[in-house]
Design a protein around this motif. Structure first.
Motif, PDB file in Angstrom:
ATOM      1  N   PHE A 200      -8.903  11.174 -34.250  1.00 42.34           N
ATOM      2  CA  PHE A 200      -8.773  11.021 -32.800  1.00 42.34           C
ATOM      3  C   PHE A 200      -9.644  12.082 -32.136  1.00 42.34           C
ATOM      4  CE2 PHE A 200      -6.459  11.088 -28.688  1.00 42.34           C
ATOM      5  CZ  PHE A 200      -6.490   9.740 -28.415  1.00 42.34           C
ATOM      6  N   GLY A 201     -10.915  11.752 -31.976  1.00 37.96           N
ATOM      7  CA  GLY A 201     -11.871  12.719 -31.454  1.00 37.96           C
ATOM      8  C   GLY A 201     -12.078  12.592 -29.967  1.00 37.96           C
ATOM      9  N   MET A 202     -13.047  13.354 -29.481  1.00 34.77           N
ATOM     10  CA  MET A 202     -13.373  13.357 -28.068  1.00 34.77           C
ATOM     11  C   MET A 202     -13.793  11.962 -27.611  1.00 34.77           C
ATOM     12  SD  MET A 202     -13.399  15.549 -25.580  1.00 34.77           S
ATOM     13  CE  MET A 202     -13.555  17.123 -26.432  1.00 34.77           C
ATOM     14  N   GLY A 203     -13.185  11.471 -26.544  1.00 34.94           N
ATOM     15  CA  GLY A 203     -13.512  10.158 -26.003  1.00 34.94           C
ATOM     16  C   GLY A 203     -12.708   9.017 -26.584  1.00 34.94           C
ATOM     17  N   ASP A 204     -11.879   9.273 -27.612  1.00 36.75           N
ATOM     18  CA  ASP A 204     -11.033   8.209 -28.165  1.00 36.75           C
ATOM     19  C   ASP A 204      -9.832   7.966 -27.246  1.00 36.75           C
ATOM     20  OD1 ASP A 204     -12.770   8.116 -30.244  1.00 36.75           O
ATOM     21  OD2 ASP A 204     -11.488   9.217 -31.651  1.00 36.75           O
ATOM     22  N   ARG A 205      -9.251   6.783 -27.386  1.00 34.32           N
ATOM     23  CA  ARG A 205      -8.124   6.404 -26.528  1.00 34.32           C
ATOM     24  C   ARG A 205      -7.066   5.689 -27.357  1.00 34.32           C
ATOM     25  NH1 ARG A 205      -9.837   3.263 -21.283  1.00 34.32           N
ATOM     26  NH2 ARG A 205     -10.339   1.605 -22.765  1.00 34.32           N
ATOM     27  N   ILE A 206      -5.821   5.948 -27.081  1.00 32.92           N
ATOM     28  CA  ILE A 206      -4.714   5.275 -27.759  1.00 32.92           C
ATOM     29  C   ILE A 206      -3.831   4.633 -26.691  1.00 32.92           C
ATOM     30  CG2 ILE A 206      -3.251   7.356 -27.805  1.00 32.92           C
ATOM     31  CD1 ILE A 206      -3.374   4.781 -30.643  1.00 32.92           C
ATOM     32  N   LEU A 207      -3.480   3.390 -26.903  1.00 29.97           N
ATOM     33  CA  LEU A 207      -2.624   2.677 -25.964  1.00 29.97           C
ATOM     34  C   LEU A 207      -1.320   2.323 -26.657  1.00 29.97           C
ATOM     35  CD1 LEU A 207      -5.808   1.479 -25.250  1.00 29.97           C
ATOM     36  CD2 LEU A 207      -4.435   0.895 -23.254  1.00 29.97           C
ATOM     37  N   MET A 208      -0.225   2.878 -26.138  1.00 32.17           N
ATOM     38  CA  MET A 208       1.100   2.639 -26.680  1.00 32.17           C
ATOM     39  C   MET A 208       1.897   1.823 -25.676  1.00 32.17           C
ATOM     40  SD  MET A 208       1.773   6.470 -28.245  1.00 32.17           S
ATOM     41  CE  MET A 208       1.077   7.336 -26.842  1.00 32.17           C
ATOM     42  N   TYR A 209       2.640   0.844 -26.146  1.00 34.27           N
ATOM     43  CA  TYR A 209       3.310  -0.089 -25.248  1.00 34.27           C
ATOM     44  C   TYR A 209       4.676  -0.456 -25.811  1.00 34.27           C
ATOM     45  CZ  TYR A 209       1.436  -3.175 -28.828  1.00 34.27           C
ATOM     46  OH  TYR A 209       1.122  -3.741 -30.029  1.00 34.27           O
ATOM     47  N   THR A 210       5.530  -1.002 -24.963  1.00 32.38           N
ATOM     48  CA  THR A 210       6.833  -1.503 -25.412  1.00 32.38           C
ATOM     49  C   THR A 210       6.753  -3.008 -25.604  1.00 32.38           C
ATOM     50  OG1 THR A 210       7.613  -1.791 -23.146  1.00 32.38           O
ATOM     51  CG2 THR A 210       8.008   0.354 -24.173  1.00 32.38           C
ATOM     52  N   ASP A 211       7.819  -3.584 -26.137  1.00 29.38           N
ATOM     53  CA  ASP A 211       7.780  -5.018 -26.436  1.00 29.38           C
ATOM     54  C   ASP A 211       7.834  -5.885 -25.184  1.00 29.38           C
ATOM     55  OD1 ASP A 211      10.405  -4.745 -25.671  1.00 29.38           O
ATOM     56  OD2 ASP A 211      11.261  -5.179 -27.641  1.00 29.38           O
ATOM     57  N   GLY A 212       8.006  -5.249 -24.010  1.00 30.50           N
ATOM     58  CA  GLY A 212       7.863  -6.025 -22.785  1.00 30.50           C
ATOM     59  C   GLY A 212       6.474  -6.596 -22.645  1.00 30.50           C
ATOM     60  N   VAL A 213       5.501  -5.956 -23.285  1.00 35.79           N
ATOM     61  CA  VAL A 213       4.124  -6.460 -23.299  1.00 35.79           C
ATOM     62  C   VAL A 213       3.934  -7.448 -24.443  1.00 35.79           C
ATOM     63  CG1 VAL A 213       1.708  -5.827 -23.582  1.00 35.79           C
ATOM     64  CG2 VAL A 213       3.209  -4.382 -22.221  1.00 35.79           C
ATOM     65  N   SER A 214       4.260  -7.022 -25.649  1.00 33.50           N
ATOM     66  CA  SER A 214       3.949  -7.842 -26.828  1.00 33.50           C
ATOM     67  C   SER A 214       4.793  -9.109 -26.921  1.00 33.50           C
ATOM     68  CB  SER A 214       4.144  -7.009 -28.102  1.00 33.50           C
ATOM     69  OG  SER A 214       5.455  -6.478 -28.168  1.00 33.50           O
TER      70      SER A 214
END
Length: 351
Positions: free
Chosen positions: A278-292
């Motif tokens: 997870f370096g500079m400029g990386d992005r992580i998107l975490m979500y709940t099952d309301g989305v999935s």
């Protein structure tokens, strides 16, 4: 528009009654003017509209040659009664509106005390949040999130309590409180997960707690400040989507997903931490099952990873609004769960 109804009714009844034959009377519509005013105006304004309607009725009666006694007096008495009742209704409405505003203010303070607003920046990380509930103005439900800067790292949690209602909110509050306390002191993510489990067990064991026997899916994340890695621990939670600065977006593959917090299946659970670059400029998107778990008209689930891969280069501030709009288009109404919480984190140079 609603506030204009009394004036419109007076004008319409006056014009119609004036330009129609004498045997066709429309001044009776003026008797509803105080009631219309009570819907959106205060007590004084309601009485003024009642007086104005009374005056117009008397003028129309005089134009027809009707004597003031006894007809005009009857009109005045009847309009006084109607206006008084309308003014009382207006006073009751205003009182209830004040009580409702006060209750909302108190609820807003309580919600923000439990679920603090997410900071836009925490250490080297940019944070962005999408949080949708079916209740306008609600900041707290069974879905929860938290991000804290602790010595040597930033630790985050996102999760979803089983079910809905106040019981789910109470369980989410317990998990948030436990994370806030132990994220600073525990050495790693498995230790925090065990603390969450203990907190839910104690919560359920309290004799005065009703509707507390719930489980929760939780995703814990840790980003060390001195290493370009991301550590993740999933307790039955949907996998986040990693968007590297260079390379395709992909869901994080877990070797082992632990059981949801407080889901007792009579077995010993082991917590396995995944570590990904997870370096500079990386992005992580975490979500709940309301989305999935949002479905389209054919019943197909929303393809989270595929959709997020299309927004690989979309700026942080635009990705979550784009996701919210896409969910609405996909399902026709938005997320199928009560709440959809999405946390987007990107490492970036200090400002």
């Amino acid at each position: 528009m609603v506030r204009a109804l009394p004036t419109i009714m007076i004008a319409a009844a006056t014009v119609t009654d004036t330009f129609t034959p004498g045997r066709e009377r429309y001044d009776a519509f003026l008797y509803v003017v105080p009631g219309l005013a009570a819907v959106s105006w205060g007590v004084a304004a309601t009485l003024v509209f009642g007086a104005a309607a009374t005056l117009v009725i008397l003028l129309l009666e005089a134009e027809r040659g009707v004597a003031f006694m006894p007809g005009g007096l009857a009109v005045i008495v009847l309009m006084l009664v109607i206006s008084a009742v309308a003014a009382w209704s207006s006073a009751v409405r205003l009182s209830r509106e004040r009580e409702l505003r006060h209750a909302r203010q108190v609820a807003d303070v309580v919600q923000r005390a439990v679920q603090h607003p997410l900071p836009e920046r925490l250490g080297p990380l940019d944070l962005h949040l999408l949080y949708e509930t079916p209740v306008a103005g609600a900041h707290m439900s069974g879905d929860f999130y938290k991000a804290l800067k602790v010595p040597g790292a930033v630790r985050m949690m996102i999760g979803d309590v089983q079910g809905h209602g106040l019981g789910a909110v109470e369980s989410a509050t317990v998990l948030l409180g436990s994370f806030r306390e132990y994220a600073y002191t525990e050495p790693d993510l498995p230790a925090i997960a065990r603390r969450l489990e203990t907190a839910m067990e104690r919560h359920t064991a309290r004799a005065d707690v009703r509707d507390a026997d719930r489980f929760a899916t939780v995703l814990l994340a840790e980003i060390p400040l001195d290493r370009p890695v991301l550590r993740l621990l999933s307790c039955g939670h949907p996998p986040p989507v990693l968007q590297p600065r260079c390379g395709p977006a992909r869901p994080v593959a877990f070797r082992r997903v632990s059981l949801p917090v407080h889901l007792d299946l009579g077995m010993t659970d082991e917590y396995v931490v995944e570590e990904v670059p997870f370096g500079m400029g990386d992005r992580i998107l975490m979500y709940t099952d309301g989305v999935s778990e949002t479905r389209d008209a054919a019943g197909d689930f929303y393809p989270v990873a595929d959709r997020l891969a299309c927004w690989q280069d979309t700026p942080d501030r635009k990705v979550l609004p784009a996701l919210a709009e896409d969910l609405r288009r996909y399902s026709g109404h938005g997320p199928d769960d009560d709440t959809a919480a999405v946390l987007a984190v990107r490492t970036s140079p200090p400002e």
